[in-house]
Design a protein around this motif. Sequence first.
Motif, short mmCIF file in Angstrom:
data_model
loop_
_atom_site.label_atom_id
_atom_site.label_comp_id
_atom_site.label_asym_id
_atom_site.label_seq_id
_atom_site.Cartn_x
_atom_site.Cartn_y
_atom_site.Cartn_z
N LYS A 190 -16.88 -4.89 44.11
CA LYS A 190 -18.04 -5.54 43.48
C LYS A 190 -19.32 -4.79 43.81
O LYS A 190 -20.19 -4.62 42.95
N THR A 193 -19.50 -1.70 41.67
CA THR A 193 -19.81 -2.04 40.28
C THR A 193 -21.29 -2.37 40.12
O THR A 193 -21.94 -1.96 39.15
N LEU A 197 -23.93 -0.42 37.69
CA LEU A 197 -24.65 -1.12 36.62
C LEU A 197 -26.16 -0.98 36.77
O LEU A 197 -26.89 -0.86 35.78
N GLU A 573 -27.39 -7.30 24.91
CA GLU A 573 -26.60 -6.39 25.73
C GLU A 573 -27.28 -6.13 27.06
O GLU A 573 -26.64 -6.14 28.13
N SER A 576 -27.13 -9.31 29.01
CA SER A 576 -25.76 -9.49 29.49
C SER A 576 -25.51 -8.63 30.72
O SER A 576 -24.92 -9.09 31.71
N LYS A 577 -25.99 -7.37 30.64
CA LYS A 577 -25.85 -6.49 31.80
C LYS A 577 -26.63 -7.04 33.00
O LYS A 577 -26.14 -7.05 34.13
N LYS A 578 -27.87 -7.50 32.70
CA LYS A 578 -28.72 -8.05 33.76
C LYS A 578 -28.07 -9.28 34.40
O LYS A 578 -28.05 -9.43 35.63
N GLU A 579 -27.53 -10.16 33.51
CA GLU A 579 -26.87 -11.36 34.00
C GLU A 579 -25.62 -11.00 34.81
O GLU A 579 -25.35 -11.60 35.86
N ARG A 580 -24.89 -10.02 34.32
CA ARG A 580 -23.69 -9.59 35.03
C ARG A 580 -24.04 -9.02 36.41
O ARG A 580 -23.36 -9.30 37.39
N LYS A 583 -24.82 -11.98 38.60
CA LYS A 583 -23.60 -12.68 39.03
C LYS A 583 -22.82 -11.86 40.05
O LYS A 583 -22.30 -12.40 41.04
N LEU A 584 -22.75 -10.53 39.78
CA LEU A 584 -22.02 -9.67 40.71
C LEU A 584 -22.70 -9.64 42.07
O LEU A 584 -22.04 -9.62 43.11
N GLU A 587 -21.74 -12.67 43.77
CA GLU A 587 -20.37 -12.56 44.26
C GLU A 587 -20.29 -11.66 45.49
O GLU A 587 -19.55 -11.95 46.44
#
Length: 762
Positions: A190, A193, A197, A573, A576-580, A583-584, A587
Amino acid sequence: MIERVRIRNWKSHKESELEFDNGVNVLVGEMGSGKSSILEAIVFGLFGKTSAIKERKIGLDDLIRRSPNKAKEASVEVKFKADEKSYRVKRVVKRDKGTTEAKLYRKDELLAGPQTREVTEKVVKLLDLDFDLFTQVVYSEQNKLDFFLNLPPRKRKDRIDQLLNMDRFEKARSNAVTLSNRIKDRYRDKKKTVNELKEDFDQEKYEELEEDIKSLERKLENIEEKRGRGKDEKQELEDMIEELEDKKDKHEKHERKRTKFKTRIEDLGKKLSELEDEISLCLEELSSEKIEEMLETEVSEKLDQLEESKEEIQELEKNISRLKERKKRLDEAVEELSEKKEKAEKLGEVEEKVDEITEKVEERKEKRSEANADLGNIEDAIKELSQASEECPTCGKELDEEHRVKILKKKKKRKGELEKEIEELDEEIESLEDDLEGLNEKKEELLQYKNLEEELDEKKKDLEKVNEKLGSKKEKLDDLKNKFSDEKEEELKRRKEELEKGLKYFKKDKKLKEIKEELEKVNKELEELDFDEETLEELKEKLSSTKEKLGVLKNKKESKKEVLEEKRKRLEEFESKKERIGKLEEEVEKYDVLRDFGARFKRAITETQKEMRSRFVNRSNKVMQDVWATVYPYDDYSSIRLEAGDDYVLQLKDDRGSWVSVDEEVSGGERHSAALALRIALSIVLAPGFGVLILDEPTHNLDERAIQDLAETLRTNVVEFVDQLFLVTHDGELEAAVTGSLYNLSKKDTSHGLTKVEEDSL
């Protein structure tokens, strides 16, 4: 404490009952006398199984007595004490069915049962002791006092850890290690990743895209405002055009009506002129009502009368013809009467003819009745029509003079037809009755020859009546012919045609006036419509221009929307990347916390295992130290201990102060004493509330002196550490250890191979 055991058909016991006290209880007997069966019954009564059954060495049916004959079932009842209260557990085993009944009582109160599992769970809860702990700590099976010492090191550690429930902690520790490694791997993946990102995310492009979207949204709002104004203008123009189109439709309809009315007026004018030339009547002095009255009074009634007279003449001529025929028949009948006497043999034929004509007469009379009823209805209808003023009594329509005359004419015509029909029926009936009468006369003539002369006179009288009727009809016919002539009928028809043309003239003249009035109304409505074709065309051109502008705005809007949608997708997009990434990162943070928790949890389990082993070893060593001097009253080894490392090692302290392993450097007797001390310690430490120790054949590897010493030790000292001790032995020397109950078991004195149990008093 075990207070009593009662068994029936259990192995070699048919029916045995043993009661036990605190202290040392001894079961003594030769090998195979059924001593161990008592202990197995205690285990089965408490837990519903034995070690041999658990290991599948035997089945439940093997517990049921087989000799001298096979018993159908066996039962075990164990009375025990827990928390100062007495309980009684009973289990029944049926052959080929297994345990069919299990019940637990406190006095006479049923606490659990009949389900086996329910009873076992309740017993385990009361004793705070399960089957494994009982069979490995409390109950030392035959020749297995040194069971733990005989286990290989690793298995010994596993078995003791299992009794301490340490295997669960070991499993938890192993799972914690596996889980911790997985969490570390997830954390690294994680984290990697997230970094990748973040490197790929262009914050400057993201902000620029947000600004472009806001600018496009403002432009779209401006376009939408213009479109709204254009739509309002379009709607207003469409409403105006719709109103003018409606006026146009009405204008065109009125124009068509006007043209139609003008054409009708012209046609009616021509037809009126033609009728004026054809009519010889003085139209100025007449009206349609007057002409209709003249048609009714001067023409129609007279024509109807002439028609009726004409029909009556025709009817009279028919009647005269029928009367002539009848006269002819009467003449012939008179002539034939003289011949009837000779034809008496034909009476049957005459009777058949009488029946046939009688049937015809009845049929004609029925028709006449129906015709008379219809005639009565017609006469009533004519009377009602003559008196009615507003509504036709026949059809319910509005009654005008023309309609009255028409209906009356039809009714009168029908009346004449019915009268004619009735008259014809009368004549036919009369004719048939004459025929019938003649036949009946002929019949009477044939039956009674003396009446022939009288009948002949009657026929002559009938002939005279017919002649009279014939003369009357001829006179009436001559009178009617004098009144009726073809010239009068032709004159009335010409008069009727003239009057009908006059009536037609007045009706067309009336229609002409009505159409002219309608034409004036149409002209007035055309003036009121105020329709202008040029205004309509101008509005249509303006509407077309407005639609064109709206189309341009729509295209602009669609174009902007496409660009906006494309930018929004790109923004989505980015988001979505920012949100991901967010979230990551969350995590990663969670996995970091879990990683730390896993390490601490693993350490805690390890420390807990060490602490539990340490406490177990310390408590066991304390008990063994207290017990050692009692079970080993010699100076060679002064102390005993259990050492915990990679294995549990039982050690003795020699006279030099060195600790030596029981597994390697001590004699059999010393090893036996060490094993007994360990058994007592395990029983006290792992089953502290039960206070029971069971030893089956504990004298293995002991010489006679050691056995005597053991008996004394058990009698005088061991009861200080446990409340109740069971000794099962074949060695009579151990009877000296008894402080509770003593039972002798044997099979020698029985001829059927059953165990005999005898209690010895101390």
